[in-house]
Write a protein that holds these residues in place. Structure first.
Motif, PDB file in Angstrom:
ATOM      1  N   VAL A   1       0.850  -1.184   0.000  1.00  0.00           N
ATOM      2  CA  VAL A   1       0.000   0.000   0.000  1.00  0.00           C
ATOM      3  C   VAL A   1       0.891   1.241   0.000  1.00  0.00           C
ATOM      4  O   VAL A   1       1.788   1.379   0.849  1.00  0.00           O
ATOM      5  N   TYR A   2       0.663   2.141  -0.952  1.00  0.00           N
ATOM      6  CA  TYR A   2       1.478   3.343  -1.117  1.00  0.00           C
ATOM      7  C   TYR A   2       0.637   4.580  -0.789  1.00  0.00           C
ATOM      8  O   TYR A   2      -0.590   4.595  -0.991  1.00  0.00           O
ATOM      9  N   ARG A   3       1.328   5.633  -0.291  1.00  0.00           N
ATOM     10  CA  ARG A   3       0.670   6.880   0.103  1.00  0.00           C
ATOM     11  C   ARG A   3       1.291   8.027  -0.684  1.00  0.00           C
ATOM     12  O   ARG A   3       2.514   8.171  -0.742  1.00  0.00           O
ATOM     13  N   THR A   4       0.425   8.837  -1.306  1.00  0.00           N
ATOM     14  CA  THR A   4       0.898  10.009  -2.051  1.00  0.00           C
ATOM     15  C   THR A   4       0.068  11.220  -1.629  1.00  0.00           C
ATOM     16  O   THR A   4      -1.023  11.087  -1.055  1.00  0.00           O
ATOM     17  N   GLY A   5       0.579  12.396  -1.972  1.00  0.00           N
ATOM     18  CA  GLY A   5      -0.123  13.617  -1.596  1.00  0.00           C
ATOM     19  C   GLY A   5      -1.239  13.973  -2.539  1.00  0.00           C
ATOM     20  O   GLY A   5      -2.112  14.766  -2.197  1.00  0.00           O
ATOM     21  N   ALA A   6      -1.220  13.435  -3.724  1.00  0.00           N
ATOM     22  CA  ALA A   6      -2.267  13.696  -4.713  1.00  0.00           C
ATOM     23  C   ALA A   6      -2.533  12.400  -5.466  1.00  0.00           C
ATOM     24  O   ALA A   6      -1.798  11.414  -5.330  1.00  0.00           O
ATOM     25  N   PHE A   7      -3.594  12.409  -6.285  1.00  0.00           N
ATOM     26  CA  PHE A   7      -3.910  11.205  -7.037  1.00  0.00           C
ATOM     27  C   PHE A   7      -2.829  10.948  -8.084  1.00  0.00           C
ATOM     28  O   PHE A   7      -2.602  11.797  -8.960  1.00  0.00           O
ATOM     29  N   PRO A   8      -2.143   9.790  -8.029  1.00  0.00           N
ATOM     30  CA  PRO A   8      -1.067   9.517  -8.986  1.00  0.00           C
ATOM     31  C   PRO A   8      -1.635   9.017 -10.313  1.00  0.00           C
ATOM     32  O   PRO A   8      -2.781   8.577 -10.410  1.00  0.00           O
ATOM     33  N   ALA A   9      -0.795   9.080 -11.322  1.00  0.00           N
ATOM     34  CA  ALA A   9      -1.187   8.566 -12.640  1.00  0.00           C
ATOM     35  C   ALA A   9      -1.061   7.040 -12.654  1.00  0.00           C
ATOM     36  O   ALA A   9      -0.129   6.476 -12.073  1.00  0.00           O
ATOM     37  N   GLU A  10      -1.994   6.398 -13.306  1.00  0.00           N
ATOM     38  CA  GLU A  10      -1.943   4.939 -13.428  1.00  0.00           C
ATOM     39  C   GLU A  10      -0.784   4.540 -14.343  1.00  0.00           C
ATOM     40  O   GLU A  10      -0.520   5.189 -15.358  1.00  0.00           O
TER      41      GLU A  10
ATOM     42  N   SER B   1      -6.536  -3.323   6.458  1.00  0.00           N
ATOM     43  CA  SER B   1      -5.246  -2.901   6.988  1.00  0.00           C
ATOM     44  C   SER B   1      -5.385  -2.460   8.436  1.00  0.00           C
ATOM     45  O   SER B   1      -6.490  -2.369   8.992  1.00  0.00           O
ATOM     46  N   GLU B   2      -4.257  -2.127   9.059  1.00  0.00           N
ATOM     47  CA  GLU B   2      -4.276  -1.426  10.337  1.00  0.00           C
ATOM     48  C   GLU B   2      -4.700   0.019  10.061  1.00  0.00           C
ATOM     49  O   GLU B   2      -4.936   0.409   8.908  1.00  0.00           O
ATOM     50  N   HIS B   3      -4.779   0.839  11.106  1.00  0.00           N
ATOM     51  CA  HIS B   3      -5.153   2.236  10.896  1.00  0.00           C
ATOM     52  C   HIS B   3      -4.126   2.923  10.010  1.00  0.00           C
ATOM     53  O   HIS B   3      -2.908   2.754  10.179  1.00  0.00           O
ATOM     54  N   LEU B   4      -4.631   3.694   9.049  1.00  0.00           N
ATOM     55  CA  LEU B   4      -3.745   4.394   8.119  1.00  0.00           C
ATOM     56  C   LEU B   4      -2.974   5.476   8.877  1.00  0.00           C
ATOM     57  O   LEU B   4      -3.480   6.061   9.853  1.00  0.00           O
ATOM     58  N   PRO B   5      -1.760   5.780   8.454  1.00  0.00           N
ATOM     59  CA  PRO B   5      -0.915   6.728   9.207  1.00  0.00           C
ATOM     60  C   PRO B   5      -1.347   8.178   9.132  1.00  0.00           C
ATOM     61  O   PRO B   5      -0.836   9.009   9.889  1.00  0.00           O
ATOM     62  N   GLY B   6      -2.253   8.534   8.236  1.00  0.00           N
ATOM     63  CA  GLY B   6      -2.671   9.922   8.156  1.00  0.00           C
ATOM     64  C   GLY B   6      -3.317  10.221   6.829  1.00  0.00           C
ATOM     65  O   GLY B   6      -3.481   9.337   5.971  1.00  0.00           O
ATOM     66  N   PRO B   7      -3.722  11.492   6.633  1.00  0.00           N
ATOM     67  CA  PRO B   7      -4.388  11.854   5.387  1.00  0.00           C
ATOM     68  C   PRO B   7      -3.473  11.600   4.179  1.00  0.00           C
ATOM     69  O   PRO B   7      -2.255  11.613   4.272  1.00  0.00           O
ATOM     70  N   GLY B   8      -4.109  11.421   3.032  1.00  0.00           N
ATOM     71  CA  GLY B   8      -3.367  11.212   1.801  1.00  0.00           C
ATOM     72  C   GLY B   8      -4.155  10.352   0.833  1.00  0.00           C
ATOM     73  O   GLY B   8      -5.282   9.940   1.101  1.00  0.00           O
ATOM     74  N   VAL B   9      -3.536  10.090  -0.315  1.00  0.00           N
ATOM     75  CA  VAL B   9      -4.132   9.214  -1.324  1.00  0.00           C
ATOM     76  C   VAL B   9      -3.429   7.864  -1.222  1.00  0.00           C
ATOM     77  O   VAL B   9      -2.196   7.800  -1.288  1.00  0.00           O
ATOM     78  N   TYR B  10      -4.213   6.803  -1.055  1.00  0.00           N
ATOM     79  CA  TYR B  10      -3.654   5.473  -0.859  1.00  0.00           C
ATOM     80  C   TYR B  10      -3.994   4.577  -2.054  1.00  0.00           C
ATOM     81  O   TYR B  10      -5.129   4.603  -2.561  1.00  0.00           O
TER      82      TYR B  10
END
Length: 502
Positions: A340-349, A380-389
């Motif tokens: 599972v990856y976390r980014t600040g905005a919606f990434p491109a496929e 999953s466990e609780h997510l670490p914070g806001p973001g796009v997953y």
């Protein structure tokens, strides 16, 4: 007149004894009168020229196999197909059978005479050459020695045919009866393999496959089987019993020339050979070990974020719909993993995961051995914070249990694309708390509808609801009346002053 040699006389005597015994038991073979067939010479037990060609027993052309004995003009007994006749070797028998089957069933006298001379030479060359007075050692000359009396105009043609037939017959090898079928399985793909028939080169036959088909035709039967040739086969996993290990079986039916003749005898006269049909036999084989179902697992996923967790609905299936099972019926377990990856905005496929991001957590799935394919939910466990997953699932052969490895192709790896819409969800930031300071904006006016006129009986209650007494209400009414009175007086004075005087 020609007399049979002592060995032939002993044979005839033995046959007579056998016939008598069979007759006493009531099982004597059927006897039919032999008729003149096709050829040249005199149709009589003994003659100056003899008979050179076939004799007919029913609809069958038969040929003499005892040179020097009288022509079989009496009733002839059908002894059936035999591979044990007067001590003739398998080579002699297969050669004779070839000639009487291939060329002997004819109405051409030249061809029949050629077969007759060749058959006699195969049985006993010396007697064939010298029974009629010829003293040399040339097969064509011996034929001409007789044919000059029987049919001189056809002598050369008969010699040519007989020499050709004799050479052809003697070149035929005694075929091998039986053989073996061999099935193979490719190490890298159990649905592929071969089948081979190890039979005599002269054999003809067919093959039938169970749980497989021939790769070039897509069918389970083949009629044009060539000895020693390997045929590619396909054993699809759908042939298995619900994904269990399965076995390919092959059966074959083959025919070879018979080292035998259809044997006819006439007491005191000639014995003859008719065509014996081919010798047929069947072979069978099956896989040495059952074939394991190989498959390619596929995953379809739909993600959501709920209560601060990344939740994935994972549907596991196969391309061909067959999920492998063990021999006990339990499903092979497949392990799948998602980063599972976390980014600040919606990434491109994309097909590849960007190199500048690292996973923040991992999801694991193991299929249930009692159900196999189907939909599984992984949280999953609780997510670490806001973001796009976004999650990327993979099935890697290296992650599987030992008993699952045999069911997967070598170096098998399946992986999702990065940032597919169904796998990408946003966890929004928590909104700030509301401000307790009163707002500077004045509140909007509230219009109060007029109260209905109270009745006399209800007046005290209505008044009480206003919070004012009756006395105070009366004082206020008097002041209002005084103001109105002053206004009326002022209006009257003004009007007078403005009126013109006459």
């Amino acid at each position: 007149m020609h007399h049979p040699p002592p060995s032939h006389r002993r044979t005839l005597a033995a046959l007579a004894v056998i016939a008598a015994l069979l007759g006493g038991l009531g099982v004597a073979p059927a006897a039919h009168a032999a008729d003149r067939g096709t050829g040249f010479g005199t149709w009589a037990p003994l003659s100056r020229t003899g008979w050179h060609g076939s004799m007919r027993v029913g609809d069958v052309h038969t040929y003499c196999i005892h040179p020097g004995l009288p022509v079989a003009t009496d009733p002839t007994t059908d002894r059936g197909v035999s591979s044990d006749v007067n001590g003739l070797s398998p080579q002699q028998l297969v050669s004779i059978n070839h000639l009487v089957s291939t060329y002997g069933q004819t109405d051409d006298p030249v061809q029949a005479a050629g077969v007759g001379w060749a058959v006699k030479a195969i049985v006993d060359r010396d007697t064939t050459l010298h029974s009629w007075g010829y003293t040399g050692d040339s097969f064509p000359e011996a034929i001409d020695y007789i044919m000059r009396r029987a049919s001189p105009e056809n002598s050369a043609a008969v010699q040519e045919r007989a020499v050709h037939y004799l050479a052809e017959a003697e070149s035929i090898a005694v075929p091998r009866v039986g053989g073996a079928l061999a099935l193979t399985t490719r190490d890298d793909d159990p649905t592929r393999g071969t089948v081979t028939a190890d039979v005599d080169p002269s054999a003809t036959g067919s093959l039938h496959l169970e749980n497989a088909v021939f790769a070039d035709t897509g069918r389970g039967d083949r009629a044009d089987v060539r000895p020693g040739q390997s045929y590619d086969i396909i054993a699809p996993a759908s042939s298995s019993d619900g994904g269990r290990p399965y076995t390919v079986r092959a059966t074959g039916s083959f025919s070879v020339r018979s080292a035998a003749i259809h044997y006819y005898s006439t007491p005191g006269q000639q014995e003859s050979a008719g065509p014996a049909g081919p010798t047929t036999f069947t072979l069978s084989a099956q896989d040495a070990t059952p074939r394991l179902v190989r498959f390619s697992p596929r995953i379809e996923t739909t993600a959501r974020i709920e209560d601060g967790r990344f939740i994935d609905r994972v549907t596991v299936s196969t391309a061909d719909g067959v999920w492998p099972r063990h021999a006990d019926g339990s499903f092979v377990v497949i392990a799948a993993t998602a980063d599972v990856y976390r980014t600040g905005a919606f990434p491109a496929e994309s097909a590849e995961i960007p190199s500048n991001i690292d996973p923040v957590m991992r999801l694991d799935l193991r299929t249930d051995p009692s159900t196999g394919p189907g939909a599984y939910e992984v949280a999953s466990e609780h997510l670490p914070g806001p973001g796009v997953y976004t999650a990327v699932w993979r099935v890697d052969r290296a992650d599987q249990d030992a008993d699952a490895l045999a069911h997967l192709p070598a170096d098998y790896l399946w992986q999702e694309r990065f940032a597919t819409p169904a796998q990408t969800e946003q966890l929004a930031p928590t909104p700030p708390p509301s401000d307790p300071t009163p707002s500077a904006t004045p509140p909007s006016a509230v219009t109060t509808p007029p109260a209905p006129a109270p009745s006399a009986s209800a007046a005290p209650a209505a008044l009480a609801s206003t919070g004012m007494s009756a006395a105070s209400l009366g004082g206020a009414g008097g002041a209002a009346a005084a103001v109105i009175g002053i206004g009326v007086i002022a209006w009257t004075v003004a009007r007078r002053r403005s009126t013109p005087k006459i």
